[in-house]
Design an enzyme around this catalytic site. Structure first.
Site, PDB file in Angstrom:
ATOM      1  N   ASP A  13       0.810  -1.223   0.000  1.00 18.08           N
ATOM      2  CA  ASP A  13       0.000   0.000   0.000  1.00 18.08           C
ATOM      3  C   ASP A  13       0.842   1.271   0.000  1.00 18.08           C
ATOM      4  OD1 ASP A  13      -2.337  -1.565   0.098  1.00 18.08           O
ATOM      5  OD2 ASP A  13      -2.221  -1.688   2.282  1.00 18.08           O
ATOM      6  N   LYS A  16       1.958   2.169  -5.005  1.00 17.73           N
ATOM      7  CA  LYS A  16       2.508   1.591  -6.251  1.00 17.73           C
ATOM      8  C   LYS A  16       1.590   1.876  -7.437  1.00 17.73           C
ATOM      9  CE  LYS A  16       2.425  -2.463  -4.311  1.00 17.73           C
ATOM     10  NZ  LYS A  16       2.066  -2.073  -2.926  1.00 17.73           N
ATOM     11  N   ALA A  39      -4.138  -7.844  -3.605  1.00 23.39           N
ATOM     12  CA  ALA A  39      -3.637  -6.493  -3.860  1.00 23.39           C
ATOM     13  C   ALA A  39      -4.793  -5.532  -4.091  1.00 23.39           C
ATOM     14  CB  ALA A  39      -2.744  -6.508  -5.100  1.00 23.39           C
ATOM     15  N   GLY A  40      -4.561  -4.274  -3.751  1.00 24.65           N
ATOM     16  CA  GLY A  40      -5.529  -3.224  -4.068  1.00 24.65           C
ATOM     17  C   GLY A  40      -4.740  -1.994  -4.454  1.00 24.65           C
ATOM     18  N   HIS A  41      -4.778  -1.642  -5.735  1.00 21.97           N
ATOM     19  CA  HIS A  41      -3.995  -0.512  -6.228  1.00 21.97           C
ATOM     20  C   HIS A  41      -4.947   0.591  -6.674  1.00 21.97           C
ATOM     21  CE1 HIS A  41      -0.586  -3.563  -7.255  1.00 21.97           C
ATOM     22  NE2 HIS A  41      -0.831  -3.478  -5.969  1.00 21.97           N
ATOM     23  N   THR A  42      -4.793   1.760  -6.074  1.00 26.52           N
ATOM     24  CA  THR A  42      -5.710   2.867  -6.369  1.00 26.52           C
ATOM     25  C   THR A  42      -5.064   3.843  -7.334  1.00 26.52           C
ATOM     26  OG1 THR A  42      -6.336   2.640  -4.062  1.00 26.52           O
ATOM     27  CG2 THR A  42      -7.258   4.529  -5.239  1.00 26.52           C
ATOM     28  N   THR A 128      -6.040 -11.642   3.671  1.00 32.00           N
ATOM     29  CA  THR A 128      -7.181 -10.944   3.063  1.00 32.00           C
ATOM     30  C   THR A 128      -8.356 -11.900   2.871  1.00 32.00           C
ATOM     31  OG1 THR A 128      -6.298 -11.444   0.875  1.00 32.00           O
ATOM     32  CG2 THR A 128      -5.700  -9.306   1.826  1.00 32.00           C
ATOM     33  N   GLN A 223       1.901  -6.004  -3.242  1.00 40.14           N
ATOM     34  CA  GLN A 223       2.379  -6.133  -1.860  1.00 40.14           C
ATOM     35  C   GLN A 223       3.699  -5.348  -1.677  1.00 40.14           C
ATOM     36  OE1 GLN A 223       1.238  -9.502  -3.317  1.00 40.14           O
ATOM     37  NE2 GLN A 223      -0.687  -8.573  -2.742  1.00 40.14           N
ATOM     38  N   THR A 298      -7.645  -1.144   0.566  1.00 34.77           N
ATOM     39  CA  THR A 298      -8.390  -1.062  -0.697  1.00 34.77           C
ATOM     40  C   THR A 298      -9.166  -2.356  -0.939  1.00 34.77           C
ATOM     41  OG1 THR A 298      -6.498   0.205  -1.474  1.00 34.77           O
ATOM     42  CG2 THR A 298      -8.071  -0.445  -3.144  1.00 34.77           C
ATOM     43  N   THR A 299      -8.626  -3.482  -0.450  1.00 35.70           N
ATOM     44  CA  THR A 299      -9.237  -4.778  -0.719  1.00 35.70           C
ATOM     45  C   THR A 299     -10.213  -5.187   0.384  1.00 35.70           C
ATOM     46  OG1 THR A 299      -7.315  -5.442  -1.979  1.00 35.70           O
ATOM     47  CG2 THR A 299      -8.690  -7.216  -1.149  1.00 35.70           C
ATOM     48  N   THR A 300      -9.811  -5.006   1.648  1.00 42.54           N
ATOM     49  CA  THR A 300     -10.657  -5.516   2.738  1.00 42.54           C
ATOM     50  C   THR A 300     -11.324  -4.396   3.544  1.00 42.54           C
ATOM     51  OG1 THR A 300      -8.748  -5.532   4.198  1.00 42.54           O
ATOM     52  CG2 THR A 300      -9.240  -7.592   3.042  1.00 42.54           C
ATOM     53  N   ARG A 302     -10.007  -2.845   5.852  1.00 39.91           N
ATOM     54  CA  ARG A 302      -9.484  -2.829   7.225  1.00 39.91           C
ATOM     55  C   ARG A 302      -8.671  -1.560   7.473  1.00 39.91           C
ATOM     56  NH1 ARG A 302      -6.298  -8.379   7.617  1.00 39.91           N
ATOM     57  NH2 ARG A 302      -5.953  -7.883   5.419  1.00 39.91           N
TER      58      ARG A 302
HETATM   59  P1  GDP Z   1      -0.708   0.385  -3.534  1.00 36.19           P
HETATM   60  O1  GDP Z   1      -1.336  -0.892  -3.056  1.00 36.19           O
HETATM   61  O2  GDP Z   1       0.754   0.440  -3.252  1.00 36.19           O
HETATM   62  O3  GDP Z   1      -1.024   0.694  -4.963  1.00 36.19           O
HETATM   63  O4  GDP Z   1      -1.362   1.543  -2.649  1.00 36.19           O
HETATM   64  P2  GDP Z   1      -2.935   1.719  -2.319  1.00 36.19           P
HETATM   65  O5  GDP Z   1      -3.610   2.197  -3.542  1.00 36.19           O
HETATM   66  O6  GDP Z   1      -3.476   0.513  -1.649  1.00 36.19           O
HETATM   67  O7  GDP Z   1      -2.877   2.828  -1.188  1.00 36.19           O
HETATM   68  C1  GDP Z   1      -2.315   4.082  -1.410  1.00 36.19           C
HETATM   69  C2  GDP Z   1      -3.420   5.150  -1.185  1.00 36.19           C
HETATM   70  O8  GDP Z   1      -2.835   6.425  -1.074  1.00 36.19           O
HETATM   71  C3  GDP Z   1      -4.406   5.245  -2.354  1.00 36.19           C
HETATM   72  O9  GDP Z   1      -5.665   5.588  -1.860  1.00 36.19           O
HETATM   73  C4  GDP Z   1      -3.832   6.390  -3.202  1.00 36.19           C
HETATM   74  O10 GDP Z   1      -4.827   7.066  -3.958  1.00 36.19           O
HETATM   75  C5  GDP Z   1      -3.282   7.293  -2.121  1.00 36.19           C
HETATM   76  N1  GDP Z   1      -2.094   8.075  -2.495  1.00 36.19           N
HETATM   77  C6  GDP Z   1      -1.074   7.736  -3.326  1.00 36.19           C
HETATM   78  N2  GDP Z   1      -0.114   8.677  -3.306  1.00 36.19           N
HETATM   79  C7  GDP Z   1      -0.542   9.629  -2.447  1.00 36.19           C
HETATM   80  C8  GDP Z   1       0.029  10.851  -1.960  1.00 36.19           C
HETATM   81  O11 GDP Z   1       1.137  11.240  -2.300  1.00 36.19           O
HETATM   82  N3  GDP Z   1      -0.699  11.558  -1.037  1.00 36.19           N
HETATM   83  C9  GDP Z   1      -1.933  11.154  -0.591  1.00 36.19           C
HETATM   84  N4  GDP Z   1      -2.545  11.889   0.312  1.00 36.19           N
HETATM   85  N5  GDP Z   1      -2.500  10.009  -1.033  1.00 36.19           N
HETATM   86  C10 GDP Z   1      -1.805   9.261  -1.930  1.00 36.19           C
HETATM   87  P1  IMO Z   2      -0.988  -4.151  -2.209  1.00 33.72           P
HETATM   88  O1  IMO Z   2      -0.547  -4.703  -3.544  1.00 33.72           O
HETATM   89  C1  IMO Z   2      -1.002  -4.580   2.128  1.00 33.72           C
HETATM   90  C2  IMO Z   2      -1.153  -8.659   3.704  1.00 33.72           C
HETATM   91  C3  IMO Z   2      -2.414  -9.110   4.456  1.00 33.72           C
HETATM   92  C4  IMO Z   2      -1.799 -10.090   5.436  1.00 33.72           C
HETATM   93  C5  IMO Z   2      -0.691 -10.767   4.603  1.00 33.72           C
HETATM   94  C6  IMO Z   2      -1.097 -12.098   4.011  1.00 33.72           C
HETATM   95  O2  IMO Z   2      -2.247  -3.385  -2.244  1.00 33.72           O
HETATM   96  O3  IMO Z   2       0.154  -3.427  -1.574  1.00 33.72           O
HETATM   97  P2  IMO Z   2      -2.676 -12.798   1.973  1.00 33.72           P
HETATM   98  O4  IMO Z   2      -4.140 -12.545   1.743  1.00 33.72           O
HETATM   99  O5  IMO Z   2      -1.783 -12.234   0.919  1.00 33.72           O
HETATM  100  O6  IMO Z   2      -2.358 -14.229   2.270  1.00 33.72           O
HETATM  101  O7  IMO Z   2      -2.360 -11.988   3.340  1.00 33.72           O
HETATM  102  O8  IMO Z   2      -0.376  -9.849   3.571  1.00 33.72           O
HETATM  103  N1  IMO Z   2      -1.403  -8.137   2.343  1.00 33.72           N
HETATM  104  C7  IMO Z   2      -1.307  -6.838   2.014  1.00 33.72           C
HETATM  105  N2  IMO Z   2      -1.063  -5.756   2.791  1.00 33.72           N
HETATM  106  N3  IMO Z   2      -1.139  -4.442   0.796  1.00 33.72           N
HETATM  107  C8  IMO Z   2      -1.345  -5.530   0.012  1.00 33.72           C
HETATM  108  O9  IMO Z   2      -1.324  -5.460  -1.351  1.00 33.72           O
HETATM  109  C9  IMO Z   2      -1.488  -6.788   0.624  1.00 33.72           C
HETATM  110  N4  IMO Z   2      -1.710  -8.048   0.161  1.00 33.72           N
HETATM  111  C10 IMO Z   2      -1.645  -8.855   1.229  1.00 33.72           C
HETATM  112  O10 IMO Z   2      -3.032  -8.029   5.109  1.00 33.72           O
HETATM  113  O11 IMO Z   2      -1.167  -9.397   6.479  1.00 33.72           O
HETATM  114 MG    MG Z   3      -2.892  -1.539  -1.835  1.00 32.42          MG
END
Ligand code: GDP
Ligand code: IMO
Ligand code: MG
Length: 446
Positions: A13, A16, A39-42, A128, A223, A298-300, A302
């Site tokens: 998170d 990425k 994974a949850g990528h926003t 997750t 991750q 983004t996924t759960t 939490r």
């Molecule tokens: P990823 O899993 O690594 O792609 O990250 P996630 O999408 O799960 O979580 C990152 C969150 O931070 C998302 O809601 C993004 O929209 C947000 N985000 C990314 N870069 C920035 C930033 O520089 N500032 C703020 N405030 N939010 C950001």
């Molecule tokens: P992105 O790509 C943050 C964490 C879960 C748990 C552990 C194992 O969005 O960064 P799993 O379901 O993979 O067997 O869970 O890994 N986890 C993440 N934490 N971002 C993620 O993906 C994750 N994918 C799994 O919370 O601790």
């Molecule tokens: Mg994520």
């Protein structure tokens, strides 16, 4: 031409999705190489928020080919939901390709993941619940179902009749759950198969062909380094290899084809699920990071655990991934703080340690040694170059780069594409290995 890997340098998170979307502008092909719908990528573009789980974050560029690689695990039901989400937003998924050797998450994987977590009690991992561990376990055990199997209705039916029967023993006898009907599962997965069939390819061949045509390829990790099965905080990890080395295995390319590795790290740290987290804050500062950073999975959904930046794991991520540079995200979340702490070392039994310990029991006992820096207490989300930043924010970034001995190429100050400072070209700027060879002052580039 440059082939670039983007990885998470912390516990996932890190942002990425935003950074991959940003860099995809100059990529011809984007490949997801591991993980699944955990994974949850926003990605936020023009005020519109897109949440992706399996589809690479390059999908917003119509000319970019997006590949879900061999090292991923695919839940077809959720992948199809993602395709529907794109269609509803009028985003084309015509350029989405799926590796025929990726493994498929089945209903019994999800059930076993959730039941096993419950059975673990206080030893739970905090997964997750998406069936990721059991899908990879079957892959290793050689009882997995691959995309190739899905494309062969007769073979799939035969294989699933046996496998569902076998998994039913586990569901019924071990977890006291009702058995699955093999025919129902077969019918359901044959429908999914036809929806996905037009996208299925030999992923490694596609990538090799693109490399030979001197295309730019971006490998997108899911991750993060500390969730890596081999190099993370085992057993509190995921079941794949998010580290840069995983890209070669998961995409089916040789290491000599990779030009650069970019690490993404937040300006602080978060973690979802169980496991040690030395810089975790259980106070109002932790709460304010969570609220300002909207730190909910983004996924759960939490709530993410929040804490100060940890340069010990940062240095570890530089080492394990061979990072050339860093993208530091969410600097804006620190804007209101009067002072900011950075963990520069760990303390255990009265001794200080600079390196991440691979022994999990030692890691759980490590306490952070902090250096305190002044905050800037003013907004930064409008800053578009380093000179727009308050001096304290610039000092903070310099401090991180020096501690981790790696240049910071990108600074992100908000979720949208334009809320970004490109310090230097992360793809064509000098490689860290070259800087190191020339003994140039590392980390002095911010
Ligand atoms: P990823 O899993 O690594 O792609 O990250 P996630 O999408 O799960 O979580 C990152 C969150 O931070 C998302 O809601 C993004 O929209 C947000 N985000 C990314 N870069 C920035 C930033 O520089 N500032 C703020 N405030 N939010 C950001
Ligand atoms: P992105 O790509 C943050 C964490 C879960 C748990 C552990 C194992 O969005 O960064 P799993 O379901 O993979 O067997 O869970 O890994 N986890 C993440 N934490 N971002 C993620 O993906 C994750 N994918 C799994 O919370 O601790
Ligand atoms: Mg994520």
């Amino acid at each position: 031409m440059a082939n670039v890997i983007v990885i998470g340098a912390q516990w996932g998170d890190e942002g990425k999705g935003k950074i991959t979307d940003l860099l995809s502008k100059s990529a011809d092909v984007v490949v997801r190489y591991q993980g699944g719908v955990n994974a949850g990528h926003t990605v936020v573009v023009d005020g519109q928020t897109l949440k992706l789980h399996l589809i690479p974050s390059g999908i917003l560029y119509p000319q970019t080919e997006c590949i879900i690689g061999s090292g991923t695990v695919i839940d077809p039901e959720l992948l199809i939901a993602e395709l529907d989400q794109l269609a509803a937003l009028e985003i084309s998924s015509q350029n989405l390709l799926i590796s025929e050797t990726a493994h498929i998450t089945m209903p019994y994987h999800r059930l076993i993941d959730q039941a096993a977590e419950e059975r673990r009690g206080e030893h739970k991992i905090g997964t997750t619940g998406r069936g990721i561990g059991p899908t990879y376990a079957d892959k290793s055990e050689r009882t997995g179902i691959r995309v190739l199997d899905l494309m062969d209705p007769e073979g799939l039916s035969k294989k699933l009749r046996w496998t569902v029967g076998y998994k039913n023993v586990i569901l019924e006898k071990l977890y006291n759950l009702p058995p699955l009907d093999p025919e129902e599962v077969i019918d359901q997965y044959l429908v999914y198969a036809e929806r996905l069939r037009p996208h299925v390819v030999d992923c490694s061949l596609k990538i090799y062909d693109a490399i030979q045509r001197r295309r730019n390829i971006l490998f997108e990790g899911a991750q993060g380094t500390l969730l890596d099965l081999d190099h993370g905080t085992y057993p509190y990890v995921t079941s794949s290899n998010p580290v840069a080395g995983g890209a070669c295995v998961g995409a089916g390319v040789g290491p000599t084809m990779i030009d650069r590795v970019i690490g993404v790290a937040k300006a602080y740290t978060t973690r979802v699920g169980e496991g040690p987290f030395p810089t975790e804050l259980g106070d109002v500062i932790g709460e304010s990071l969570c609220d300002r950073g909207a730190e909910f999975g983004t996924t759960t959904g939490r709530r993410r655990r929040c804490g100060w930046f940890d340069a010990v794991i940062g240095r570890y991520a530089v080492r394990i991934n061979g990072l050339d540079c860093l993208a530091i995200t969410k600097l804006d979340v620190l804007d209101q703080l009067p002072e900011i702490k950075v963990c520069v070392a760990y303390e255990m039994d009265g001794k200080h340690y600079q390196d991440f310990p691979s022994n999990a029991r030692h890691f759980a006992r490590c306490r952070p040694v902090y250096k305190t820096l002044p905050g800037w207490q003013q907004p930064t989300d409008h800053c578009r170059s380093l000179k727009d930043l308050p001096p304290q924010a610039l000092e903070y970034l310099k401090f991180l780069a020096e501690l981790m001995e790696v240049p910071i190429a990108i600074v992100s100050l908000g979720a949208s594409r334009d809320q970004t400072i490109i310090v230097e070209d992360p793809i064509h700027g000098p490689k860290r290995a070259l800087l190191y060879a020339n003994s140039a002052p590392l980390g002095s580039r911010v």
